[in-house]
Design an enzyme around this catalytic site. Structure first.
Site, PDB file in Angstrom:
ATOM      1  N   GLU A   1       0.839  -1.216   0.000  1.00 44.67           N
ATOM      2  CA  GLU A   1       0.000   0.000   0.000  1.00 44.67           C
ATOM      3  C   GLU A   1       0.868   1.259   0.000  1.00 44.67           C
ATOM      4  O   GLU A   1       0.596   2.222  -0.731  1.00 44.67           O
ATOM      5  CB  GLU A   1      -0.915  -0.018   1.224  1.00 44.67           C
ATOM      6  CG  GLU A   1      -1.729   1.236   1.418  1.00 44.67           C
ATOM      7  CD  GLU A   1      -2.033   1.517   2.878  1.00 44.67           C
ATOM      8  OE1 GLU A   1      -1.851   2.675   3.316  1.00 44.67           O
ATOM      9  OE2 GLU A   1      -2.429   0.575   3.587  1.00 44.67           O
TER      10      GLU A   1
ATOM     11  N   GLU B   1      10.619   3.343   2.093  1.00 40.34           N
ATOM     12  CA  GLU B   1       9.328   3.259   2.778  1.00 40.34           C
ATOM     13  C   GLU B   1       9.397   2.596   4.139  1.00 40.34           C
ATOM     14  O   GLU B   1       8.452   2.665   4.916  1.00 40.34           O
ATOM     15  CB  GLU B   1       8.314   2.508   1.902  1.00 40.34           C
ATOM     16  CG  GLU B   1       7.808   3.317   0.731  1.00 40.34           C
ATOM     17  CD  GLU B   1       7.195   4.633   1.158  1.00 40.34           C
ATOM     18  OE1 GLU B   1       6.348   4.647   2.068  1.00 40.34           O
ATOM     19  OE2 GLU B   1       7.584   5.665   0.600  1.00 40.34           O
TER      20      GLU B   1
END
Length: 1102
Positions: free
Chosen positions: A77, A155
């Site tokens: 995501e 991330e």
């Protein structure tokens, strides 16, 4: 019921139609499959104007992860917004901001156990091609996410920060509860946040394999709902961008596995202990297969269960208002747990040390219903509440927002839920509204930041019905006469110990011992079952309640006598102001935005700043005490019965400079207008006890202690922001507090009442003539003028203040592996240019937040001028705060980064593209707000209270006109150069010249904890206890020896917390790879022994 309800046509549910699927509506919906198997939903919606809400729903979540993938669904995501074939390094974010899409950290996607959903809202108006461009972005997310090592490394930090944020007391208890309730199912070990080890060291190959395995078109749907002219054109755009998309994997597709509901006959029990627990909670869940509404018969069952919940919640609320209540608050609700499992839930917030008492009372009431049923009056009130909701749904049938409708279609795709076209309009049951009004005052107190003794969102959780659009209103009206009292009473049979029952108590250690054990929970369950079997539980005794608020209605005054003056402020403000014969002012603005919505706020000049210092705490708690006792002349539980079926909520608060009463209500006139606020001095002892428990709970909350410290430093030690202590609560005189409350709300001449929404002038005038104008004048002194209000003695520190809050000095130590930081700058607005400066400041805050989000992710920037007194003639002084959470090891670096960013903008400014994007977003947000009652209501209320209102002779229209002129002037003149100058003018330059940086850090780990974590990291390749990575940074890929397929627990890590049933306290668990254990067995044994000693000593300290 009203005229709208009476005019609803019945739905034909006769014969076989009662069991046939409900239609997927409405007419005009475009719904189907793309050539690759992907589903689409396209629907027109004109609210808000010029917007389209998009969603990419993927029927894949964390439950499909393998052991070495725990957390990968959530990582994917994150990568979707920063690493696709065409976009890198926040390019998507910048694109979305440029075109005016709503975007923010954690606002545009979520991952659950069963699904991952990406959402965007984009303009559809002036610029061509924006929807086309955004659908291209959605196609990239669906089929073209990169999973390279470099992308993943960027991330990891953001995902780790979310993991840390989930490790607070609530997160730890939620994880333990999730594992308990799903014991025996794969769901038990598949929380979406995943494990720290996978987040830190999961390989790019693992992430890529997961993405390619599951992100397939047959598992996806694209939903588009918005203000576009031709739905078929949108379908063509979707087909062009997504119709040929496919997984990059060559493997044979497999459908996502389905993990069915797992029943169990024996109840499960757990006592969860956490040092940061604010108040004891008991929670009883009765699991069952997830209920789906697909036929009229299903909907009738849903209505029946909802009416049962309303009736029992009303009863539980009355119990909570008793002189010696067994709990502070309680509720019964239906809670969906996952795609296959739901649960009927009993929950209660207990008094300190009384978790067992609360549990017994909850179980007894449901058993009482099984034995004796519910009374006719209870049933009638619940039917009235539900009928009111049905009418409300009909009134708002065509006024749903595109985002709400989009989310309905997402649920249809994911769970095959009934949809007619309008998003859920959640309204809590009447008694829960009153509970919020009665004790929710504490949560709204800006000085103390106090939460009530329950979590309001938890109370209303899923106990309210989801009513949608005209068809559902018609269906509801058709079916509700079929709901019988006997059928409602049968719902209590869903709450039996043999129905996959799970009993949990969340408590804290008191005097070095638990307040309850698992064995005690079991005995309570058995005792209530025995009482039920023997018939020892008697029937419910319904307390008497009057039929109306007033035994005799006031005689209305003639309109010409009631209203002595009228003024009108023309469009675009379009506000009418009436002055009543007793001095009260009433201003109203009629709109057609929502058929069944009116916002009401009453305020009077003069608040707590006027109170003598020695009476400050007594006065500040007066509203809270009054809320417990009943501010309308009736106890809150009695008032709930009187107002059953009426859509109105009212809260009273007293701030530093004003007193407020605020209301949200339906526009239909009723006979329940409140003419006076007289507080009966009943149940004072219980009210004081509840208030005291709420404050005790906050004192146990490290985050609350931190925020109090921030306020106290930033406002120069002002008494208004000082932490309220238990000693000060004990000094409060309840009688004097209630007298203060009565006096504050006695003089109608002090108050201005503002109404915004679907206001019918004729009906309003009738109510004014009967109720408000007949309030008698008083012999009290004339109303205080704004120019005479006493200001608070606050002052921002003159020199920089940098402080780490020493949490061990508070009541409880913090154990979460996360730091909170707030950097605050003083801001002074030049009085002659204050209107324009406010606009410049808003632009500066948004610009700074946008810059910081690209570097820090979880950050917010906001301004505050709430301490500026209306009597101030000089320059208004406020502050701007940068708030973020982070790894404790990164705190200093991120504080420095934020200060550097402010200095960089002051020195070099922003790019033309950044400024254009900024103004575009501000304009889009403003245009959308123009169709909102809440926006206009705030404009009117703040206009009356503004300094400009005094300076412009009370001309509200002139205030609005000058504010609008200032906004347009600033937006029109905003360039990189002028924005840079605003940063220099509004912020200290350099920013390090005058600021505060206050940080909250977790308790430093003990010696054995540090040794164990270090040795585990060195020998076993594990990350334990939430410690930061080495200074050189985190590895992007794990070494080959660190890849492990099995795990084993290690005592002493704070990565996860649960409480065992047989020990003397909490057990603290984490997981490390099993590989390498043999080589380090002796050392591990020594470390384990040492950590056991540390754990025991930590329990004694807790």
């Amino acid at each position: 019921m009203g005229r709208v309800y009476d005019q609803l046509e019945a739905v034909d549910v006769s014969g076989d139609k009662f069991h046939e699927p409900l239609p997927l509506g409405p007419d005009g919906l475009r719904y189907g499959n793309l050539p690759n198997g992907m589903k689409y939903y396209v629907r027109q919606c004109a609210k808000p104007k010029g917007r389209c809400a998009l969603a990419l729903a993927v029927r894949v979540g964390s439950v499909v992860e393998e052991e070495d993938e725990r957390g990968v669904a959530h990582i994917v995501e994150h990568l979707a917004f920063n690493a696709t074939e065409s976009y890198s390094n926040h390019d998507i974010v910048r694109l979305l901001e440029r075109i005016g899409a709503e975007f923010g950290a954690c606002q545009n996607a979520y991952t659950s156990a069963d699904e991952t959903v990406y959402t965007l809202t984009v303009p559809t108006g002036d610029k061509e091609g924006l929807l086309d461009e955004t659908l291209g972005v959605m196609a990239e997310m669906a089929f073209k996410i990169r999973c390279d090592p470099g992308d993943l490394a960027k991330e990891r930090g953001a995902v780790l920060e979310e993991w840390r944020m989930s490790r607070d007391a609530g997160g730890r208890l939620q994880e333990a509860h999730w594992q308990l309730i799903f014991q025996g199912s794969k769901y038990a070990d598949r929380l979406p946040i995943g494990t720290e080890a996978v987040i830190r060291r999961g390989s790019a190959a693992t992430v890529r394999a997961f993405y390619e395995r599951w992100y397939r078109p047959e598992n996806m749907a694209l939903v588009a709902v918005g203000d576009f002219a031709e739905p078929d054109v949108v379908v063509d755009l979707i087909r062009r961008h997504l119709g040929s998309g496919a997984s990059r994997s060559s493997e044979t597709p497999i459908p996502p596995p389905r993990f069915e509901y797992v029943p169990h006959a024996e109840p499960r029990f757990k006592v969860l202990i956490d040092r940061e627990t604010q108040h004891p909670v008991v929670y009883v869940s009765y699991k069952h297969p997830r209920i789906r509404i697909s036929t009229p018969g299903d909907f009738l069952e849903h209505l029946t269960l909802s009416i049962f919940e309303v009736a029992i919640n009303n009863r539980l609320y009355k119990i909570s208002r008793q002189r010696q209540p067994p709990f502070a608050s309680a509720s019964v609700s239906e809670e969906p747990l996952c795609a296959t499992t739901g649960s009927c839930v009993l929950s209660a917030t207990a008094m300190d040390g009384e978790a067992l008492t609360a549990l017994e009372s909850l179980l007894t009431e449901v058993a009482r219903v099984r034995l004796h049923g519910i009374g006719p009056a209870e049933f009638a009130r619940a039917i009235s509440e539900m009928t009111s909701e049905i009418e409300n749904t009909a009134l708002e049938a065509d006024q749903g927002y595109c985002t709400e409708i989009r989310d309905e279609y997402v649920r249809h795709f994911l769970y095959n839920e009934f949809v007619t076209g309008m998003g859920a309009k959640i309204r809590p049951p009447r008694q829960l509204c009153l509970l919020k009004a009665a004790i929710g005052t504490l949560a709204m107190d800006e000085r103390y930041g106090l939460d009530p003794v329950y979590t309001w969102q938890d109370v209303v959780r899923n106990g309210c019905t989801m009513l949608c659009q005209e068809y559902e209103s018609r269906l509801g009206k058709t079916l509700i006469p079929l709901v019988t009292r006997e059928a409602v009473e049968q719902c209590a049979k869903k709450y039996r110990p043999c129905d996959s029952c799970v009993v949990k108590a969340s408590v804290r250690v008191v005097d070095h011992s638990r307040s309850c054990t698992e064995d005690q929970l079991r005995k309570v369950l058995e005792r209530v079952a025995a009482d039920e079997a023997s018939g020892a539980i008697g029937p419910w005794e319904e307390p008497p309640a009057p039929e109306s608020l007033m035994t005799e209605l006031p005689t209305p005054l003639p309109l010409e006598s009631a209203v002595v003056q009228e003024r009108h402020f023309p469009a675009p403000l379009d506000v009418t102001e009436l002055t009543l014969c007793n001095g009260m002012r009433v201003a109203f603005k009629s709109t057609t935005f929502m058929r069944d919505e009116i916002h009401l706020t009453g305020f009077a000049v003069g608040g707590l700043s006027e109170t003598p210092l020695e009476l400050f705490y007594t006065s500040s708690l007066s509203g809270t005490l009054a809320g417990h006792l009943g501010v309308f002349g009736f106890r809150p539980d009695v008032l709930g019965d009187i107002l059953a079926g009426r859509r109105v909520e009212l809260e009273t608060t007293e701030g530093e400079y004003d007193e407020y009463d605020s209301t949200a209500c339906g526009s239909a006139p009723s006979s329940t207008s409140v003419a006076n606020s007289s507080v009966p001095c009943l149940e004072v002892e219980t009210a004081v006890k509840l208030v005291r428990q709420a404050i005790e709970a906050q004192l146990r909350n490290p985050l609350h202690s931190y925020h109090q410290r921030v306020r106290y430093i930033n406002y120069g030690g002002c008494y208004y922001f000082k932490q309220l202590t238990l000693e000060e609560v004990d000094k409060v005189d309840p009688a004097l507090a209630l007298a203060h409350h009565n006096l504050s709300w006695r003089n109608p001449a002090e108050f201005t009442l503002v109404l915004t929404g679907n206001v019918d002038r004729g009906q309003l005038e009738q109510l004014l003539c009967r109720y408000l104008a007949t309030l008698p004048k008083t012999a009290l002194p004339p109303p205080k003028l704004p120019k005479d209000v006493k200001p608070l003695p606050y002052r921002f520190p003159e020199t920089p203040v940098v402080e780490d809050v020493k949490l061990h000095s508070f009541v409880v130590a913090m154990v979460s592996p996360v730091a909170q930081s707030q950097i605050t700058f003083p801001v002074s607005l030049s009085r002659p240019r204050a209107r324009e400066e406010v606009v410049w400041l808003a632009l500066a805050c948004r610009a700074l937040e946008t810059r910081l989000i690209q570097r820090m992710r979880f950050v917010s920037v906001s301004s505050f001028f709430g301490c500026v007194a209306p009597s101030l003639d000089g320059d208004p002084e406020g502050d701007v705060a940068i708030m973020f959470s982070c790894d404790p090891a990164n705190k200093d670096r991120l504080v420095g980064m934020a200060l550097e960013e402010v200095a960089a903008i002051q020195a070099s400014g922003m790019t033309t593209e950044e400024v254009e994007t900024l103004i575009n977003l501000e304009r889009l947000q403003y245009e959308e707000s123009l169709a909102e009652n809440s926006y206009w209501h705030e404009v009117i209320v703040s206009g009356f209270q503004s300094k400009s209102y005094q300076l412009l002779g009370g001309d509200l229209g002139a205030v609005y006109g000058k504010n609008t002129e200032a906004r347009e002037k600033v937006w029109g003149s905003c360039t990189p150069e002028t924005l840079q100058e605003a940063f220099r003018r509004l912020f200290p330059s350099p920013p390090t010249g005058r600021y505060t940086a206050i940080s909250m850090l977790p308790r430093p780990p003990g010696l054995w904890h540090r040794i164990g974590a270090y040795l585990a990291s060195k020998w076993l390749g594990a990350s334990c206890g939430g410690f930061p990575p080495p200074a050189g940074g985190m590895p992007q890929e794990p070494p080959p020896s660190a890849a492990a397929a099995t795990t084993m627990p290690l005592l002493g890590s704070s990565a996860a917390t649960s409480a065992g049933g047989d020990g003397d306290g909490s057990s603290i668990l984490s997981y490390i790879p099993a590989a390498g254990i043999t080589a380090a067995a002796a050392a591990a044994a020594a470390v384990g022994a040492g950590l056991l000693l540390w754990s025991r000593s930590g329990q004694r300290r807790g």
